[in-house]
Write an enzyme that holds these catalytic residues in place. Sequence first.
Site: not given
Ligand code: IVH
Length: 680
Positions: A43, A46-47, A92, A126, A439, A444
């Site tokens: 580090d 790097y710094d 989504s 996810k 308290c 106590c």
């Molecule tokens: S793919 C068409 N991959 O989940 C593909 N989404 O409803 C759409 N999310 O808020 C997204 N991890 O941010 C994808 N590995 C992942 C994910 C992911 C989290 C979230 C995304 C969005 C929600 C999708």
Amino acid sequence: MLPLFEFAAGQHEPARKRLAELREQLSYHAYRYYVLDDPLIADVEYDRLFQELLRLEEQYPEFVTPDSPSQRVGGAPLAAFASVTRKIPMLSLENAFGDQDLRDFEERLHRFLHSNEPIAYVAEPKLDGLAVELVYEEGIFTLGTTRGDGVTGEEITANLKTIATVPLRLRAPKKGKIPARLAVRGEAYLSLTGFKELNAQRARNNEPLFANPRNAAAGSLRQLDPKITARRPLAFFAYGVDDPAPLPCQSQHELLHYLAACGFATNPHTARCRSLDAVIAHFHHLAAIRHDLPYEIDGMVVKVDDFAVQKRLGTKARSPRWAIAAKFPASQATTRLVDVEFGVGRTGAITPVAILDPVEIGGVMVGRATLHNEDEMQRKDLRLGDTVLVQRAGDVIPEVVKPVIEHRTGSETVIRMPATCPECGERLVRPAEEAVTRCPNPACPAQRLRSLIHFASKAGMDIEGLGKKVMEQLVQEGLVRDIPDIFRLKADDLAKLAGWGEKSAANAMAAIASRKETSLAKLLAAIGIRHVGEITAQLLEEHFGTLEALLHATEADFLEVTGIGPQVAASLADFFSDDSARQMLATLQELGLTIAAGARPREGLPLAGTLFLFTGALHRFSRSEAKERVKGLGGQVASGMSGKVTHLVCGDKPGSKLARARELGIRILSEEEFVELLDG
Ligand code: IVH
């Protein structure tokens, strides 16, 4: 330290070249450190490069480029976010709850494709953060946006630049060259430790707490002042692009490799699955490990791997047909707030605790949840009898998120902080500038019991066999009323207690006797001086050396100690001027407590103020030799990882401490660097 290069004014060309070199080196080393978890340089090195870059850029502001690491620190605050409309919307996902929903998903795919051929998938954790898009033009990060409604998002480029795992310039992938434009999509998130620290800090400052890491990440990124974002430990995982067509990738797994080669972090718990059974197996695997991960995940995203097949499947209005989110069972639930108990801590702090109709959350029964303090309770407007939303996040203690207002019947009653201590009846106090109600009665019984438990605990004198249950019994039976009483215990009295015998009594006596010789630091940490934990106790031992010296110290003397601020100094002055505290210390010494010599003042020693931790095997010393060397130079040695550790010395085959240290931003030394530090 001297800069590596010094340019006389007017030497524009060499300065420009050197800046390009520095940017290149710094971004490579940051990539090794943050993305690959495999740093090549220390580090300090790097710094040093970073300081050189800053100095040169100050001298030649015309050569500052948007991809310079100096641009990560966050510029001037904005008045408002600009909105940005994208051509290819961020979609989504539909949800699947459980294995059957996943099988139904595959059945739909088969129907739509008119084929029962096996389908290969990619299954990714996810992450529960914030979806963002990062646009790179000619390899340079130029535009960062939130997902917003999918089509229109908010521009947060400056905030996203502060995230260490967001490349400011793409690395050249092995396959193909960097496209003229690349829009990378992924999740910006906050680690669980980052989340907990942020909330602890907000609780101290009496600011509203974030309900979960997701909200904390969103709050941190939707900051008009990027300098605030820069202080939050955010990270980013890439999982896709707006349009893979121009890229040399035929599938999701190839795309993830491509993104990794461009310098992005991709999630290591991703699996390519040749069948839906493998997908389901990975889902169960992730469910099993989710609480061991340093960030929160709320499920798994399943994507058809082959882009050609994805294309045939196409998208519906808001979500693609080729992907689905398999969600874990909820880690939130609603239940009734039956009662609020007010616990009294060791220092008299009163903590409201919600008593709930027990409810299962993510596989665990929850019947109590913390309400933090009075202000939090009021901010959430909780009432007795409310239906409340309760959540568990990772290993964070369960908490009440909010009341479900729609379920109110009118019979709910307002919760008030008690005026007097529930244990001793003393009038409670709340200093104007503090969030905590206390308290103030040092006698106590609840405080006394908690202090006694603390005294004997690992964080205190570490007396084996004198845990919480035993201490409760000893106090209940009237054998222990105060700390000195512990050293007045007799084997005969103990042996007569319910559940005890001669052997257990003798063991307890031996454990107590073994702690009669102690260090000043241990004693100070054990006797429960407000704001004085193990670290401060160490600092005091190093500075004062003897109990005598402490007994003569004034508030100003305490303030002299490096690492001790006004609040702690005032608390120390209070404690040591209190007659009963001085009396207790004298009594302890009369009862045979001795403070081992060897605690010598260490101010000015080179490692003063540091806290070292070791992981992996060292070659040049044994662990205990290494520890002695650190102590000899005024440093301290920790027994486990915490935010207080300043240096992690990493030998061969390091353990999990290494990953934790990286997460906490703790300085990591190789054995060679450690030797250099010792000899230097
Ligand atoms: S793919 C068409 N991959 O989940 C593909 N989404 O409803 C759409 N999310 O808020 C997204 N991890 O941010 C994808 N590995 C992942 C994910 C992911 C989290 C979230 C995304 C969005 C929600 C999708």
